[in-house]
Design a protein around this motif. Structure first.
Motif, PDB file in Angstrom:
ATOM      1  N   ASN A  55     143.766 -47.485 -41.801  1.00 43.92           N
ATOM      2  CA  ASN A  55     143.471 -48.648 -40.961  1.00 43.92           C
ATOM      3  C   ASN A  55     144.673 -49.553 -40.703  1.00 43.92           C
ATOM      4  O   ASN A  55     144.901 -49.962 -39.554  1.00 43.92           O
ATOM      5  CB  ASN A  55     142.316 -49.448 -41.559  1.00 43.92           C
ATOM      6  N   TYR A  59     145.550 -49.841 -36.708  1.00 42.18           N
ATOM      7  CA  TYR A  59     145.367 -51.095 -35.969  1.00 42.18           C
ATOM      8  C   TYR A  59     146.691 -51.610 -35.409  1.00 42.18           C
ATOM      9  O   TYR A  59     146.761 -52.099 -34.282  1.00 42.18           O
ATOM     10  CB  TYR A  59     144.728 -52.162 -36.867  1.00 42.18           C
ATOM     11  N   ASN A  75     140.301 -52.006 -30.045  1.00 49.61           N
ATOM     12  CA  ASN A  75     139.800 -52.054 -31.415  1.00 49.61           C
ATOM     13  C   ASN A  75     138.300 -51.785 -31.464  1.00 49.61           C
ATOM     14  O   ASN A  75     137.789 -51.203 -32.433  1.00 49.61           O
ATOM     15  CB  ASN A  75     140.107 -53.408 -32.046  1.00 49.61           C
ATOM     16  N   SER A  79     136.714 -48.886 -33.650  1.00 52.60           N
ATOM     17  CA  SER A  79     135.643 -49.146 -34.616  1.00 52.60           C
ATOM     18  C   SER A  79     134.413 -48.310 -34.305  1.00 52.60           C
ATOM     19  O   SER A  79     133.684 -47.892 -35.218  1.00 52.60           O
ATOM     20  CB  SER A  79     135.276 -50.634 -34.596  1.00 52.60           C
TER      21      SER A  79
END
Length: 233
Positions: A55, A59, A75, A79
């Motif tokens: 992660n 990100y 994002n 997700s």
């Protein structure tokens, strides 16, 4: 995760993504060879440790690849993949019923290894392009002003060392949690995941104890709920 974030700030994130996926996928496949609980413990620990690197790297690399105005959308899509994976995990119960849990682990791990190889070949580290651009700018400045402006550019873009690796981690945590709002946000995140993992761990055993022989119906309905709710949100 603390250490993974600092490493992602200083190393090639494309490599981090590929290696983390490769390690957890290989360990997942190796679980298919486990013959005891003691065999599973180090493999599960390795899966958790390697996933912690994914992660922070993903990100930040997404924020460098896509324009700032699209970060929320990007994002959200990323997700959504997590919930889609949760749905596929639920459907793996069907595969387990057909080929057994050991072969199920090998299939899932094998797919992950393929994904890791694709990631290594496709995803590029944006920092490499930025470095190359900086070098070209410095060379151009050197040609135009005999190095005076190049020295200035180099001094402003130089990376400052903040001390040891552990000190960097501690400093980063202090800065991120400096405001009252940030503390509340992290507390909320902690409670949210505590609740989520508690439900995830006990949901299937509870359903199976209340309704024996409902494996197939549970797998499909749970997959629909997780994927539908997660992707919609």
């Amino acid at each position: 995760s603390f250490f993974a974030g600092t490493i992602s700030d200083n190393c090639n994130r494309s490599t981090i993504l590929s290696l983390s996926c490769l390690v957890w996928s290989a360990c997942t496949a190796l679980q298919g060879q486990a013959t005891s609980y003691d065999n599973l413990i180090p493999l599960r620990a390795s899966i958790g440790a390697s996933q912690a690197f994914f992660n922070p790297a993903s990100y930040t690399i997404l924020s460098d690849i896509f324009p700032q105005k699209m970060i929320g959308t990007v994002n959200g899509i990323f997700s959504g993949g997590v919930y889609l994976g949760g749905a596929l995990a639920s459907l793996s119960i069907l595969l387990d019923n057909q080929v057994g849990w050991q072969n199920t682990m090998k299939v899932i791990g094998g797919i992950g290894i393929i994904a890791a190889i694709l990631c290594f070949g496709i995803v590029r580290e944006p920092r490499e392009d930025i470095k190359k651009m900086d070098i070209e700018i410095r060379e151009l400045d050197t040609m135009e002003s005999n190095g005076s402006r190049a020295d200035k550019t180099q001094s402003t873009t130089a990376v400052k060392s903040t001390g040891s690796f552990l000190a960097d981690v501690v400093t980063a945590v202090q800065e991120v949690t400096e405001t009252y709002e940030a503390k509340l946000l992290f507390a909320g995140i902690g409670l949210r995941f505590c609740a989520g993992f508690s439900i995830g761990i006990w949901k299937a055993p509870f359903i199976f104890s209340k309704f024996p022989g409902i494996d197939t119906a549970f797998a499909s309905s749970n997959a629909a709920i997780v994927a539908g709710g997660g992707l919609a949100s």
